[in-house]
Design an enzyme around this catalytic site. Structure first.
Site, PDB file in Angstrom:
ATOM      1  N   GLU A   1       1.031  -1.229   0.286  1.00 15.25           N
ATOM      2  CA  GLU A   1      -0.484  -0.193   0.297  1.00 15.25           C
ATOM      3  C   GLU A   1       0.929   1.673   0.135  1.00 15.25           C
ATOM      4  O   GLU A   1       0.542   2.451  -0.840  1.00 15.25           O
ATOM      5  CB  GLU A   1      -1.123  -0.314   1.041  1.00 15.25           C
ATOM      6  CG  GLU A   1      -2.563  -0.539   0.624  1.00 15.25           C
ATOM      7  CD  GLU A   1      -3.172  -0.795   2.148  1.00 15.25           C
ATOM      8  OE1 GLU A   1      -3.163  -0.228   3.271  1.00 15.25           O
ATOM      9  OE2 GLU A   1      -4.751  -0.567   1.364  1.00 15.25           O
TER      10      GLU A   1
ATOM     11  N   HIS B   1       8.621 -26.320  -1.607  1.00 11.41           N
ATOM     12  CA  HIS B   1       8.233 -27.376  -2.720  1.00 11.41           C
ATOM     13  C   HIS B   1       7.337 -26.741  -2.986  1.00 11.41           C
ATOM     14  O   HIS B   1       6.135 -27.218  -4.154  1.00 11.41           O
ATOM     15  CB  HIS B   1       7.459 -28.311  -1.135  1.00 11.41           C
ATOM     16  CG  HIS B   1       9.093 -29.112  -0.445  1.00 11.41           C
ATOM     17  ND1 HIS B   1       9.631 -29.956  -1.231  1.00 11.41           N
ATOM     18  CD2 HIS B   1       9.576 -28.544  -0.342  1.00 11.41           C
ATOM     19  CE1 HIS B   1      10.822 -29.997   0.020  1.00 11.41           C
ATOM     20  NE2 HIS B   1      10.624 -29.720   1.215  1.00 11.41           N
TER      21      HIS B   1
ATOM     22  N   LYS C   1     -13.644   0.267  -3.659  1.00  9.00           N
ATOM     23  CA  LYS C   1     -14.853   0.354  -2.936  1.00  9.00           C
ATOM     24  C   LYS C   1     -16.197   1.624  -3.398  1.00  9.00           C
ATOM     25  O   LYS C   1     -17.440   1.473  -3.706  1.00  9.00           O
ATOM     26  CB  LYS C   1     -14.341   1.043  -2.274  1.00  9.00           C
ATOM     27  CG  LYS C   1     -13.127   0.654  -1.018  1.00  9.00           C
ATOM     28  CD  LYS C   1     -13.194   2.166   0.206  1.00  9.00           C
ATOM     29  CE  LYS C   1     -12.360   1.216   1.882  1.00  9.00           C
ATOM     30  NZ  LYS C   1     -11.366   2.254   1.760  1.00  9.00           N
TER      31      LYS C   1
END
Ligand code: PA5
Length: 422
Positions: free
Chosen positions: A278, A299, A413
């Site tokens: 951010e 792995h 948003k």
């Protein structure tokens, strides 16, 4: 002792000359950033560790934490992004099990919420809603569910005693609601953004409830701060880290992996990812931050790191003392072929796996930083938190982006609210 950055494994990829050029070019900027001038009108409240958590605030946090640890079975932390990540990082690394801590308000899944609510029956429940502006949907709407649940179960008065609201105390709607209902209010500092808030009441209350020694956390942060702000740029770990990762970005590296060999650090790594993501990912810039928990991820992603596109760098957290031992049992027969490890310790295996991984990845063309951490304690955790906050702020400043906004988060948003409001 302090945590230490070892950047010897970036030397094949970045020369001293390149580092010096950046230090000279950004001399003035580094000078200003290394002596941050915090005046309450900017977003630098997190560098002022004493104001962030003064004695009075610490006392009230510890009092509340004691009460909840004594009387509660479950502590529900409502928050998202910077409002819960710091606390969760520390609690999952260092917290005890005296009280169960549940995290909500960080997604919108009905399945998840059902599972959490089912756990509350018959248990003594306390709730902490953390929201800087109380405008984010996930924590906001989840808090509605939790406060109604507590009110139905305990009645309004007792419910209010079980709720702590941590928010901006400047007339925010959370403050208004808290005052009306009689909740305990905790300050979300006005000059601190979510992802830099872990060492304020935002992180410290939940962390204290989990039994972690918050004075030690702050002592660690203060000690590393002192080191960072007193060193010249060329000898300064935070500066060197920020400078080299910017040089690597300019050379075409695109991702940075925070790697560790301690599963207890998985949520610390998530906090780190959010901090860097951010802070730097804007204006088409920034390294994409991600994390690996080794040896498990050796792995899976280990294959890509070793031989995939050469666009990765890695930052290893090396716990010098792993804090625990677990001896390998001896067996008479050697059918499994592991008798050469008889009586050795898992910590020894883990250390060897770490050293081998760094070697292999550097040989495979991955620049590797190592952050050496003496041991996983609140003191060194405080150092890690402040070190990375500070290095991230510095790195974003070198990158030329505003470290403290997150305009891109608004995009989803706006669209979501437009859909929801029809
Ligand atoms: O770091 C940040 O500023 C963000 O991640 C915020 O913490 C997050 O969006 C939650 O914001 P709020 O506390 O206002 O709900």
């Amino acid at each position: 002792m302090t945590i230490k950055l070892d950047y010897v494994n970036t030397v094949p990829f970045v020369s001293d000359q390149e580092i010096n050029d950046v230090l000279i070019r950004h001399h003035e900027l580094l000078r200003t950033v290394l002596a941050p001038d915090h005046d309450n009108s900017n977003d630098l409240g997190w560098v002022d560790l004493t104001s962030l958590a003064n004695d009075r605030l610490l006392e009230s946090i510890e009092k509340k934490a004691r009460e909840i640890r004594e009387r509660g079975d479950i502590f529900v932390l409502i928050g998202v992004g910077g409002s819960n990540q710091g606390a969760r990082a520390v609690i999952k690394s260092l917290g005890d099990q005296q009280i169960e801590i549940l995290y909500v308000g960080n997604n919108l899944s009905p399945r998840y919420l059902q599972t959490i609510m089912a756990k509350l029956a018959g248990k003594s429940v306390y709730v902490n809603i953390i929201a800087k502006n109380f405008a984010t949907l996930e924590p906001g709407i989840t808090f509605r569910v939790l406060r109604q649940y507590l009110e139905e179960r305990y009645g309004r008065e007792e419910a209010a005693q079980r709720i702590i609201a941590t928010g901006s105390l400047n007339g925010s709607s959370l403050e208004e609601l808290g005052k009306k209902k009689g909740y305990t209010l905790m300050p979300f500092p006005l000059d601190v953004g979510g992802r830099y808030s872990v060492l304020s009441a935002v992180g410290l209350l939940p962390i204290a409830i989990a039994g972690v020694e918050i004075h030690e956390l702050l002592r660690g942060a203060k000690d590393i701060k002192q080191v960072i702000h007193s060193q010249s740029p060329e000898k300064n770990d935070a500066v060197i880290y920020a400078v080299i990762r910017n040089i690597l970005l300019a050379k075409g590296y695109r991702l940075e992996i925070l790697a560790h060999f301690e599963p207890a650090l998985a949520y610390f790594a998530k906090w780190w990812v959010q901090l860097f993501g951010e802070t730097e990912g804007k204006e088409g810039k920034g390294l994409y931050p991600t994390s690996c928990s080794f040896t498990e991820d050796l792995h899976s992603l280990g294959q890509y790191i070793q031989e995939g596109q050469r666009l990765l760098l890695e930052t290893f957290i090396n716990l010098e003392d792993q804090g625990e031992t677990f001896r390998i049992p001896v067996e008479d027969t050697d059918i499994d072929g592991f008798n050469y490890l008889n009586n050795l310790d898992f910590a020894y295996l883990n250390k060897n796996a770490y050293e081998a991984t760094v070697q292999a990845h550097v040989d495979g063309g991955v620049p590797c930083f190592i952050v050496n951490v003496p041991e996983l304690t609140p003191y060194y955790m405080g150092q890690l938190l402040y070190f990375f906050e500070y290095a991230c702020y510095l790195s974003a400043s070198l990158l030329g982006v505003n470290p403290f906004n997150q305009p891109g988060v608004e995009a989803y948003k706006e669209k979501m609210f437009a859909k929801l409001k029809g």
